[in-house]
Design an enzyme around this catalytic site. Structure first.
Site, PDB file in Angstrom:
ATOM      1  N   CYS A  42       2.057  -8.840  -9.674  1.00  8.62           N
ATOM      2  CA  CYS A  42       2.689  -7.909 -10.616  1.00  8.62           C
ATOM      3  C   CYS A  42       3.674  -8.606 -11.549  1.00  8.62           C
ATOM      4  CB  CYS A  42       3.394  -6.795  -9.849  1.00  8.62           C
ATOM      5  SG  CYS A  42       4.227  -5.604 -10.924  1.00  8.62           S
ATOM      6  N   GLY A 115       1.445 -18.471   4.783  1.00  5.98           N
ATOM      7  CA  GLY A 115       1.648 -17.970   6.138  1.00  5.98           C
ATOM      8  C   GLY A 115       0.320 -17.728   6.843  1.00  5.98           C
ATOM      9  N   THR A 144      -0.013  -9.317   1.001  1.00  8.67           N
ATOM     10  CA  THR A 144      -0.537 -10.428   0.204  1.00  8.67           C
ATOM     11  C   THR A 144      -1.302  -9.999  -1.047  1.00  8.67           C
ATOM     12  OG1 THR A 144      -2.333 -10.512   1.833  1.00  8.67           O
ATOM     13  CG2 THR A 144      -0.592 -12.155   2.035  1.00  8.67           C
ATOM     14  N   LEU A 320      -1.637  -0.097  -6.869  1.00 12.05           N
ATOM     15  CA  LEU A 320      -0.514   0.133  -7.777  1.00 12.05           C
ATOM     16  C   LEU A 320       0.753  -0.459  -7.186  1.00 12.05           C
ATOM     17  CD1 LEU A 320      -1.223   3.897  -8.574  1.00 12.05           C
ATOM     18  CD2 LEU A 320      -1.680   1.951 -10.079  1.00 12.05           C
ATOM     19  N   HIS A 445      15.506  19.478 -27.353  1.00 12.30           N
ATOM     20  CA  HIS A 445      14.708  19.478 -28.590  1.00 12.30           C
ATOM     21  C   HIS A 445      15.380  18.595 -29.627  1.00 12.30           C
ATOM     22  CE1 HIS A 445      12.224  20.942 -31.877  1.00 12.30           C
ATOM     23  NE2 HIS A 445      13.333  21.103 -32.583  1.00 12.30           N
TER      24      HIS A 445
END
Length: 467
Positions: A42, A115, A144, A320, A445
């Site tokens: 990411c 790892g 991972t 995600l 608004h």
């Protein structure tokens, strides 16, 4: 040998959030990252760099096509593409450094290396200098992530046939970028390079782009991107991808079974992502995986090994970053004896093109398939004063509510700032609000969020004010 209450393998959004939450709860925590920078896909080659390029290309596009309408004269607009890539790298570096700061702040031990499970409570860390260090951990969280997927017959050479990773650091703007896959990643990067001057062709196997989203969003997004110059070839099955030396040649069968040939200089393979578990030593301890390579877990995200958990892209569900973060938090709290929960139906999905696309809850297609009686209300962005003021008039907000109770079941929107606006829908649905509840809230608004109120009014009793 160092001993820990919890060790997290992987420092992406799920992993580093899990580590921080564990530390906050008083657990002695370590995190293992095989790369020299924290943040996972990411932060390094996904969400953050792609948004940096989307933002930069948006400014360039506006300067070329919109500034004059605002009364701003701009002569000789030029593109310094290497500078744009450099800015992207700076954003990534700053963000990754922020994760290092958080590790120090929360007194989390960081290990750089791969790892690998030695047994259920011991992990070997294979460092880049060839040495191996073993640590002991009462609990372990696997985080991972994933890697770009492909098709069996495609050779990704990372030169002409590329993934999103290479697309984020090209040395030049493509003349013709062929995108295979009409999902989130392909559309976002396709729009980046279209804005910068490339011809962009999107080939999608399914009959619509972003196939997992509500049909209205797919239709409206394709219409908007088509106006911007992207070309779409849906219901096309790619059969071959060839690096010709100076470019690429892609063949596909259209819905009639006829062969279609595409010629370009780069092909972006964007057909989804697959879990990344290579080198973890899952077989060493008997952790079960699915046919798709996902780690099997129960509702508490425990693997079949009781003291080992898995979160994020390596388990089932949407890939995600924010879903991984929620799972990381939940697992940390479960380990500490708390009783958290996640409502997966209320994790929003976003496409960061412009206009942006965002959704939460059930799609109209899902409600029909499940036989749930519903009512729908829609409102076009072009009817908003705020949208006209900013010249961002493309878009629609659609609200789906239970036909009997009026409870909101799904919200689907395309338009300016939809990625931020979807949070209002998530909050409303977390508290099981009705469409009328939201319609009676005062919305400032002029704002884009007035479209949500108007769509709720339309769903409540077909009484949108400005429609």
């Amino acid at each position: 040998m160092n001993k820990y209450d919890v060790t997290v393998i992987g420092s992406g959004p799920g992993g580093y959030v899990a580590a921080i939450r564990c530390a906050q709860l008083g657990l002695k925590t370590a995190i293992i990252e095989k790369y020299s920078t924290m943040g996972g896909t990411c932060l390094n080659v996904g969400c953050i760099p792609s948004k940096a390029l989307l933002d930069s290309s948006h400014h360039y596009h506006d300067a070329l096509s919109h500034f004059d309408k605002h009364g701003i004269g701009v002569d000789n607009v030029t593109l310094d593409f290497p500078k744009m890539i450099e800015r992207k790298a700076e954003v990534v570096s700053q963000t990754s450094a922020g994760i290092n700061f958080l590790m120090d702040k929360n007194k989390i031990d960081v290990y750089e290396g791969r790892g690998e499970f030695f047994d259920t409570t011991h992990i070997n860390i294979h460092k880049n200098d060839g040495s191996v260090e073993k640590i002991e951990s009462a609990k372990t969280i696997i985080a991972t992530g994933s890697k770009p997927g492909s098709l069996p017959f495609i050779n990704i050479d990372k030169e002409r046939v590329i993934t999103s990773t290479e697309a984020l650091k090209l040395k030049e703007v493509p003349k013709h970028l062929i995108v295979i896959g009409g999902g989130v990643i392909g559309l976002e990067l396709g729009q980046v390079y279209k804005r910068l001057g490339a011809e962009v062709s999107v080939i999608e196997y399914m009959p619509k782009i972003v196939p997992g989203m509500d049909g209205m969003l797919s239709k409206e997004l394709q219409k908007s991107l088509k106006k911007q110059g992207l070309k779409f070839f849906v219901s096309h099955k790619v059969t071959s991808v060839t690096n010709t030396g100076e470019g690429v040649r892609v063949t596909a069968d259209n819905k009639k079974g006829e062969e279609v040939v595409f010629e370009g200089d780069y092909t972006l393979i964007s057909v989804g992502r697959v879990p990344f578990t290579k080198g973890l030593g899952l077989n060493n301890i008997g952790i079960k995986t699915t046919e798709r390579g996902q780690i099997e877990t129960n509702e508490h995200l425990q693997t079949n090994i009781e003291n080992i958990y898995a979160i994020g892209d390596v388990v089932k569900g949407a890939m995600l970053a924010h879903k991984a973060e929620e799972e990381g938090t939940m697992v940390a709290e479960l380990i500490a004896g708390e009783k958290p929960h996640i409502n997966y139906n209320l994790i929003p999905g976003v496409v960061y093109t412009w206009p942006e696309v965002a959704a939460v809850g059930k799609t109209e297609e899902q409600l029909k398939e499940e036989g749930i009686a519903y009512k729908a209300g829609s409102f076009n962005m072009r009817a908003l004063g705020r949208a006209r003021a900013s010249m961002d008039t493309d878009g629609v907000v659609k609200v789906l509510a239970d036909a009997t109770t009026d409870e909101i079941l799904g919200v689907h929107m395309i338009g300016a700032r939809a990625a931020d606006m979807i949070a209002e829908a998530v909050v409303a649905m977390e508290f099981r609000a009705s469409a009328e509840d939201v319609s009676r809230m005062s919305h400032a608004h002029p704002t884009y969020t007035e479209a949500i109120k108007e769509a709720c009014l339309a769903a409540t009793a077909d009484r949108a004010i400005h429609a």
